[in-house]
Design an enzyme around this catalytic site. Structure first.
Site, mmCIF file in Angstrom:
data_model
loop_
_atom_site.group_PDB
_atom_site.id
_atom_site.type_symbol
_atom_site.label_atom_id
_atom_site.label_comp_id
_atom_site.label_asym_id
_atom_site.label_seq_id
_atom_site.Cartn_x
_atom_site.Cartn_y
_atom_site.Cartn_z
ATOM 1 N N LEU A 135 0.813 -1.217 0.000
ATOM 2 C CA LEU A 135 0.000 0.000 0.000
ATOM 3 C C LEU A 135 0.845 1.265 0.000
ATOM 4 O O LEU A 135 0.422 2.306 -0.512
ATOM 5 C CB LEU A 135 -0.924 0.013 1.227
ATOM 6 C CG LEU A 135 -1.956 -1.112 1.304
ATOM 7 C CD1 LEU A 135 -2.713 -1.042 2.620
ATOM 8 C CD2 LEU A 135 -2.927 -1.026 0.127
ATOM 9 N N GLY A 138 7.392 4.183 3.540
ATOM 10 C CA GLY A 138 7.830 5.367 4.255
ATOM 11 C C GLY A 138 9.144 5.130 4.955
ATOM 12 O O GLY A 138 9.765 4.068 4.813
ATOM 13 N N GLY A 139 9.585 6.131 5.721
ATOM 14 C CA GLY A 139 10.845 5.991 6.423
ATOM 15 C C GLY A 139 10.812 4.907 7.482
ATOM 16 O O GLY A 139 11.838 4.348 7.850
ATOM 17 N N VAL A 143 3.922 -0.706 4.150
ATOM 18 C CA VAL A 143 2.584 -1.094 4.600
ATOM 19 C C VAL A 143 1.961 -2.016 3.552
ATOM 20 O O VAL A 143 2.013 -1.723 2.355
ATOM 21 C CB VAL A 143 1.687 0.135 4.808
ATOM 22 C CG1 VAL A 143 0.287 -0.287 5.265
ATOM 23 C CG2 VAL A 143 2.304 1.079 5.830
ATOM 24 N N LYS A 157 1.827 -2.768 8.925
ATOM 25 C CA LYS A 157 3.027 -1.942 8.797
ATOM 26 C C LYS A 157 4.229 -2.730 9.305
ATOM 27 O O LYS A 157 4.328 -3.048 10.482
ATOM 28 C CB LYS A 157 2.873 -0.637 9.577
ATOM 29 C CG LYS A 157 4.101 0.260 9.515
ATOM 30 C CD LYS A 157 3.806 1.691 9.939
ATOM 31 C CE LYS A 157 3.499 1.813 11.395
ATOM 32 N NZ LYS A 157 3.386 3.236 11.801
ATOM 33 N N ASP A 255 3.859 14.424 15.074
ATOM 34 C CA ASP A 255 4.054 14.256 13.619
ATOM 35 C C ASP A 255 2.725 14.372 12.880
ATOM 36 O O ASP A 255 2.405 13.550 12.020
ATOM 37 C CB ASP A 255 4.720 12.911 13.324
ATOM 38 C CG ASP A 255 5.402 12.885 11.951
ATOM 39 O OD1 ASP A 255 5.633 13.979 11.387
ATOM 40 O OD2 ASP A 255 5.694 11.796 11.445
#
Length: 416
Positions: A135, A138-139, A143, A157, A255
């Site tokens: 999906l 990221g860092g 996912v 994740k 965040d």
């Protein structure tokens, strides 16, 4: 010692003919009397044999033997280096892994009744069909989409190995496991098995807020109307208010950004990704952090410098305000006259052109004008440089849900 001549004479012995033949490609050497002495071969050497091919083969064999000896002698050295590297990795790498795993396991034991269901890695692979559908990336890791045994869709994740000594994993479990709110994602389970770490959430079919609210309609992207954007802004504000005041343990997210706001099938916003979150006692006002955390463009000034105030839940307020103003600016990028805002700090430009922008954005629709004005004014209050001048999330919800009558702009000087 006989003198060596290269060339040919009127009488050519058989040896010379073989030496200078097509297969040999040498040059015949003879003395003054014409007696054959040797064959000067292309490698620069003189061979008494009348054929350079044999000499080349011998030279090639000798060179090959040298290479074989060199390689053979280097293999033990390479094996020794590899063994030393492996030994170091086993000693320090595994020690670090076991230390981090032990830290997480210790946390899980102390909070055994808080965290959700634990899954084995084999179960995670089965739920995601061996991670067949990705999906996003990221860092933190990747996912993947999956399904529970009851058919419920999930998002898994997979965290990268040992990036923060397990802190992000503990933060996520420790914070989101304590929440239960319509505007906060639900953590369904987790996996901790060796180096494999996974967090399992409800699947959000509409992806993140960035996917819709920040697309330019001229590019044919999916866009949301002002009413839906406003509902999303209100939902996020309620979620943050819950984290700051509604939980038994106050949670500061650190965040807040479009990528971390997920949308369900009804476009209800869900705050996600608590990897940087901090848990605080209810009576605490200031938070101690090891260094700047968050995403550039959304990080509050006090996170960088104490001159702007103490780090607190107001840091989330700043991030929220920047995100709301970005939603406003991205919704109608071409409304600003002569595109002036492109060369000017957008919050400053929108402050100076508030009424004109609201009317243009709403196409002279009174209800939409009020919605746009609320979002802008609230966003401007949230991004005040000094944290003490910002509104709390409780006040933000009140302003959004109330009337624009009496909703004043913050001091302009603080936007410089």
């Amino acid at each position: 010692m006989p003198v060596f001549f290269v060339g040919s004479s009127s009488w050519r012995p058989t040896a010379c003919t073989q030496c200078e033949g097509a297969n040999s490609k040498g040059r015949c050497g003879h003395n003054r009397t014409g007696d054959f002495i040797g064959c000067l071969c292309p490698d620069g050497r003189v061979h008494s044999d009348n054929n350079c091919n044999k000499a080349r083969r011998q030279y090639s064999k000798k060179t090959t033997r040298i290479y074989i000896i060199a390689v053979s002698s280097s293999i033990p050295m390479l094996c020794l280096l590899f063994f030393a590297f492996w030994l170091g990795y086993k000693k320090y790498g595994c020690k670090r892994k076991s230390k981090e795993t032990a830290r997480i396991e210790s946390y899980l034991q102390k909070n055994g009744t808080v965290h959700p269901k634990r899954y084995a890695y084999a179960q995670v692979k089965r739920m995601t069909r061996s991670f067949a559908e990705k999906l996003g990336q990221g860092g933190f890791g990747a996912v993947y989409r999956g399904d529970l045994s009851d058919g419920r869709q999930i998002a898994v994740k997979m965290l990268k190995d040992f990036k923060t000594d397990g802190e992000d994993f503990i933060n996520e479990l420790g914070s989101i496991s304590r929440t239960s709110h319509v505007n906060v994602v639900t953590l369904l389970g987790f996996c901790l098995e060796g180096s494999k770490r996974a967090l399992i959430y409800d699947y959000m079919p509409n992806g993140s807020l960035e996917r819709y609210a920040f697309k330019d309609s001229s590019e044919g992207g999916n866009t949301l109307g002002w009413e839906k954007l406003f509902d999303i802004a209100v939902g996020i504000a309620r979620g943050l208010e819950y984290l700051h005041r509604g939980c038994n343990t106050r949670i500061v997210h650190f965040d807040i950004k479009p990528q971390n706001i997920l949308l369900d099938q009804n476009f209800c916003p869900k705050i996600s990704d608590f990897g940087l979150a901090k848990l605080c006692l209810n009576k605490e006002s200031a938070i101690s952090i090891g260094g700047a955390r968050g995403t550039i463009g959304y990080i509050a000034p006090e996170v960088y410098s104490k001159q702007y105030g103490a780090v607190s839940s107001k840091s989330d307020v700043y991030s929220y305000g920047m995100m709301v103003l970005e939603m406003v600016g991205a919704r109608d990028k071409n409304i600003s006259p002569n595109n002036e805002s492109s060369s000017q700090y957008f919050p400053q430009w929108i402050y100076e052109n508030l009424d004109e922008y609201c009317v243009s954005a709403s196409e002279i629709n009174g209800e939409i004008t009020e919605v746009v004005r609320k979002m802008i004014v609230v966003g401007l209050w949230c991004i005040q440089l000094r944290s003490t001048y910002r509104s709390t999330m409780t006040r933000v919800v009140e302003m959004l849900e109330g009337s624009t009558t009496g909703l004043e702009l913050p001091p302009k000087v603080l936007l410089s």
